[in-house]
Write a protein that holds these residues in place. Structure first.
Motif, PDB file in Angstrom:
ATOM      1  N   PHE A   1     -12.928  -1.654   2.451  1.00 31.75           N
ATOM      2  CA  PHE A   1     -11.625  -1.370   1.833  1.00 31.75           C
ATOM      3  C   PHE A   1     -10.752  -0.527   2.762  1.00 31.75           C
ATOM      4  CE2 PHE A   1     -12.769  -1.684  -3.000  1.00 31.75           C
ATOM      5  CZ  PHE A   1     -12.788  -3.062  -2.901  1.00 31.75           C
ATOM      6  N   PHE A   2     -11.335   0.554   3.280  1.00 29.99           N
ATOM      7  CA  PHE A   2     -10.521   1.554   4.008  1.00 29.99           C
ATOM      8  C   PHE A   2     -10.895   1.586   5.486  1.00 29.99           C
ATOM      9  CE2 PHE A   2     -11.075   3.207  -0.359  1.00 29.99           C
ATOM     10  CZ  PHE A   2      -9.754   3.158  -0.777  1.00 29.99           C
TER      11      PHE A   2
ATOM     12  N   MET B   1      -9.214   3.956 -15.413  1.00 32.28           N
ATOM     13  CA  MET B   1      -9.429   3.898 -13.962  1.00 32.28           C
ATOM     14  C   MET B   1      -9.467   5.317 -13.411  1.00 32.28           C
ATOM     15  SD  MET B   1      -9.653   0.769 -13.010  1.00 32.28           S
ATOM     16  CE  MET B   1      -9.844   1.156 -11.274  1.00 32.28           C
TER      17      MET B   1
ATOM     18  N   GLY C   1      -5.671  -5.613  -8.276  1.00 33.66           N
ATOM     19  CA  GLY C   1      -5.945  -4.895  -7.035  1.00 33.66           C
ATOM     20  C   GLY C   1      -7.072  -5.534  -6.260  1.00 33.66           C
TER      21      GLY C   1
ATOM     22  N   ALA D   1      -0.818  -6.409 -12.686  1.00 29.84           N
ATOM     23  CA  ALA D   1      -1.099  -6.242 -11.250  1.00 29.84           C
ATOM     24  C   ALA D   1      -2.612  -6.261 -11.049  1.00 29.84           C
ATOM     25  CB  ALA D   1      -0.521  -4.929 -10.748  1.00 29.84           C
TER      26      ALA D   1
ATOM     27  N   GLU E   1       0.851  -1.191   0.000  1.00 37.33           N
ATOM     28  CA  GLU E   1       0.000   0.000   0.000  1.00 37.33           C
ATOM     29  C   GLU E   1       0.885   1.238   0.000  1.00 37.33           C
ATOM     30  OE1 GLU E   1      -0.524  -1.718   4.033  1.00 37.33           O
ATOM     31  OE2 GLU E   1      -1.672   0.127   4.311  1.00 37.33           O
ATOM     32  N   ALA E   2       0.353   2.347  -0.506  1.00 33.02           N
ATOM     33  CA  ALA E   2       1.113   3.593  -0.529  1.00 33.02           C
ATOM     34  C   ALA E   2       1.538   3.953   0.904  1.00 33.02           C
ATOM     35  CB  ALA E   2       0.262   4.699  -1.121  1.00 33.02           C
TER      36      ALA E   2
ATOM     37  N   PRO F   1      -9.178  -7.885  -6.906  1.00 34.86           N
ATOM     38  CA  PRO F   1      -9.197  -9.353  -6.783  1.00 34.86           C
ATOM     39  C   PRO F   1      -8.251  -9.886  -5.704  1.00 34.86           C
ATOM     40  CG  PRO F   1      -9.163  -8.706  -9.090  1.00 34.86           C
ATOM     41  CD  PRO F   1      -8.913  -7.457  -8.287  1.00 34.86           C
TER      42      PRO F   1
ATOM     43  N   ASN G   1      -2.331   8.970  -9.642  1.00 34.91           N
ATOM     44  CA  ASN G   1      -3.549   9.190  -8.840  1.00 34.91           C
ATOM     45  C   ASN G   1      -3.693  10.575  -8.220  1.00 34.91           C
ATOM     46  OD1 ASN G   1      -4.515   6.704  -9.469  1.00 34.91           O
ATOM     47  ND2 ASN G   1      -4.131   5.757  -7.473  1.00 34.91           N
TER      48      ASN G   1
HETATM   49  C1  FNR Z   1      -6.185   1.373  -4.796  1.00 37.73           C
HETATM   50  N1  FNR Z   1      -5.228   1.796  -5.728  1.00 37.73           N
HETATM   51  C2  FNR Z   1      -4.024   2.295  -5.279  1.00 37.73           C
HETATM   52  N2  FNR Z   1      -3.047   2.651  -6.170  1.00 37.73           N
HETATM   53  C3  FNR Z   1      -1.828   3.039  -5.749  1.00 37.73           C
HETATM   54  O1  FNR Z   1      -0.959   3.311  -6.568  1.00 37.73           O
HETATM   55  N3  FNR Z   1      -1.564   3.101  -4.404  1.00 37.73           N
HETATM   56  C4  FNR Z   1      -2.484   2.794  -3.458  1.00 37.73           C
HETATM   57  O2  FNR Z   1      -2.199   2.843  -2.250  1.00 37.73           O
HETATM   58  C5  FNR Z   1      -3.772   2.419  -3.899  1.00 37.73           C
HETATM   59  N4  FNR Z   1      -4.758   2.132  -3.003  1.00 37.73           N
HETATM   60  C6  FNR Z   1      -5.939   1.557  -3.421  1.00 37.73           C
HETATM   61  C7  FNR Z   1      -6.864   1.100  -2.477  1.00 37.73           C
HETATM   62  C8  FNR Z   1      -8.021   0.444  -2.875  1.00 37.73           C
HETATM   63  C9  FNR Z   1      -8.958  -0.096  -1.852  1.00 37.73           C
HETATM   64  C10 FNR Z   1      -8.262   0.243  -4.269  1.00 37.73           C
HETATM   65  C11 FNR Z   1      -9.482  -0.511  -4.731  1.00 37.73           C
HETATM   66  C12 FNR Z   1      -7.358   0.718  -5.203  1.00 37.73           C
HETATM   67  C13 FNR Z   1      -5.397   1.467  -7.158  1.00 37.73           C
HETATM   68  C14 FNR Z   1      -5.022   0.002  -7.396  1.00 37.73           C
HETATM   69  O3  FNR Z   1      -3.633  -0.207  -7.224  1.00 37.73           O
HETATM   70  C15 FNR Z   1      -5.395  -0.484  -8.807  1.00 37.73           C
HETATM   71  O4  FNR Z   1      -4.729   0.302  -9.773  1.00 37.73           O
HETATM   72  C16 FNR Z   1      -6.897  -0.405  -9.044  1.00 37.73           C
HETATM   73  O5  FNR Z   1      -7.603  -1.017  -7.980  1.00 37.73           O
HETATM   74  C17 FNR Z   1      -7.285  -1.090 -10.340  1.00 37.73           C
HETATM   75  O6  FNR Z   1      -6.960  -2.442 -10.304  1.00 37.73           O
HETATM   76  P1  FNR Z   1      -8.105  -3.559 -10.089  1.00 37.73           P
HETATM   77  O7  FNR Z   1      -8.644  -3.380  -8.706  1.00 37.73           O
HETATM   78  O8  FNR Z   1      -9.155  -3.306 -11.138  1.00 37.73           O
HETATM   79  O9  FNR Z   1      -7.375  -4.863 -10.306  1.00 37.73           O
END
Ligand code: FNR
Length: 370
Positions: A354-355, A273, A327, A325, A56-57, A329, A183
């Motif tokens: 999620f959070f 996205m 997320g 990658a 996670e970030a 799933p 993002n």
């Molecule tokens: C994220 N995403 C995200 N991206 C990132 O660069 N740093 C982060 O900390 C997060 N945190 C985050 C939390 C949650 C709950 C979600 C759902 C998404 C984006 C994530 O890495 C990914 O790009 C997206 O979720 C799209 O991929 P999926 O979920 O469609 O496989």
């Protein structure tokens, strides 16, 4: 059936035995002092069968925090917390990069040193909210104030914070770091023309707007070596008010500059996205930019954003990417690679968890019976 997802690949000095990576996912469950805790250790350990886990970030400094309960990598306690995570992942045969994060303007005075205003390339209003604490210590969505514009000393201090954080990630036993430049957070705020109105060498032309990212990447490479460094971009992303006048030129330039550095990989999020959700109405021609960046960047390319098994296989087969990658799933399926490999059904992710919160919706998703 082709099974490219389950063929090996090398990134940097790591030999990965398949190509199903875990995307960085903020879960807002760090302990006091933004230190990874035992529950976080268990969460990552459960997912160690990913080809590579991207954490996670993780904020590089107190100034870089924008949301409640996100972990840091700037204190000794945080380093120790992450060391327990990396030990668990390595003990289970996995590999892990730590995602380095500075939120820039997407913050709130309650997180800022001295209660000051968050920092940004330019003092512009921010369309978005962040997750703050109310007086009772509960998480609530709060407005983001107009930030203060960084001066050159402030920018230099942030580059130093990235160096320090990257060094700490190594002390914490990580295999590498992924610099979060997407993002709508700090580095993305500098890249995109609508959030960067600076007149100095960090604003104006796309070369100038990419300058901070490239200086940060170079500093981190100096610190830990190029084969341990990756970058994540969200080209054409619109989250948190992002938007660029010349995205093809801007991101093409960045991809070509990064291409020269022999990084571990470049990680792109599909432009459809918007933050954490797939935007069904996005212009379908966005994939032209992914193809262009694939051409501009000559190293290992990871893609994320709405992939399932079939679309991931197709992306590898078409040469669109080298790794995928996943997320959401991975949130719901700790054993995702085994499920994809065996064509098993997937658990659904519970978006309401999620959070923030506890073990529920975090470390209690079922795995396949062995
Ligand atoms: C994220 N995403 C995200 N991206 C990132 O660069 N740093 C982060 O900390 C997060 N945190 C985050 C939390 C949650 C709950 C979600 C759902 C998404 C984006 C994530 O890495 C990914 O790009 C997206 O979720 C799209 O991929 P999926 O979920 O469609 O496989």
């Amino acid at each position: 059936m082709t099974r490219l997802l389950f063929t090996p690949i090398n990134i940097g000095q790591l030999s990965l035995d398949h190509r199903v990576a875990m995307a960085p996912l903020t879960r807002s469950r760090a302990g006091a002092g933004n230190v990874p805790n035992a529950m976080n250790v268990e969460y990552y350990r459960q997912r160690a069968s990913a080809a590579l886990i991207i954490s996670e970030a993780t904020q590089i400094s107190q100034q870089g925090q924008g949301y409640a309960w996100t972990p840091g990598i700037h204190s000794a306690e945080q380093v120790a917390g992450w060391k327990a995570v990396s030990d668990a992942v390595h003990g289970a045969g996995g590999h892990m990069f730590l995602q380095l994060w500075h939120v820039g303007r997407v913050s709130h005075p309650q997180f800022q040193p001295g209660g000051g205003l968050p920092v940004a390339p330019s003092a512009l209003p921010v369309p978005g909210k962040t997750f703050i604490l109310d007086e009772q210590g509960n998480g609530v969505w709060g407005d983001v104030p107009v930030p203060q514009e960084l001066n050159l000393d402030g920018i230099a201090a942030i580059i130093d914070d990235y160096r320090h954080a990257a060094r700490n990630a190594m002390l914490a036993g990580m295999d590498g770091v992924e610099i979060h430049a997407g993002n709508g957070y700090l580095l993305d705020q500098f890249i995109n023309s609508n959030s960067n109105h600076r007149q100095d060498c960090y604003g104006g032309s796309f070369e100038n707007r990419a300058r901070l990212l490239l200086e940060v990447v170079n500093a981190v490479v100096e610190e830990v070596g190029a084969d341990r460094v990756a970058v994540r971009l969200t080209p054409m992303g619109r989250f948190m008010g992002m938007g660029d006048d010349t995205p093809k030129a801007t991101f093409g330039y960045i991809a070509r500059q990064l291409s020269r550095l022999n990084l571990a990989y470049l990680h792109l999020v599909e432009p459809a996205m918007v933050g954490t959700v797939l935007d069904e109405n996005y212009d379908p021609n966005w994939d032209a930019i992914i193809k262009q960046l694939r051409h501009d960047y000559r190293g290992v390319l990871m893609l994320a954003g709405g992939y399932d098994q079939a679309s991931a296989e197709k992306a590898l087969l078409d040469g669109r990417a080298d790794l995928i990658a996943f997320g959401r799933p991975f949130i719901a399926n700790p054993d995702l690679p085994a499920r994809l490999y065996g064509n098993h059904a997937l658990n659904d992710a519970d978006g309401s968890r999620f959070f923030g919160g506890d073990a529920k919706g975090y470390i209690d998703y079922p795995v396949l019976a062995s």
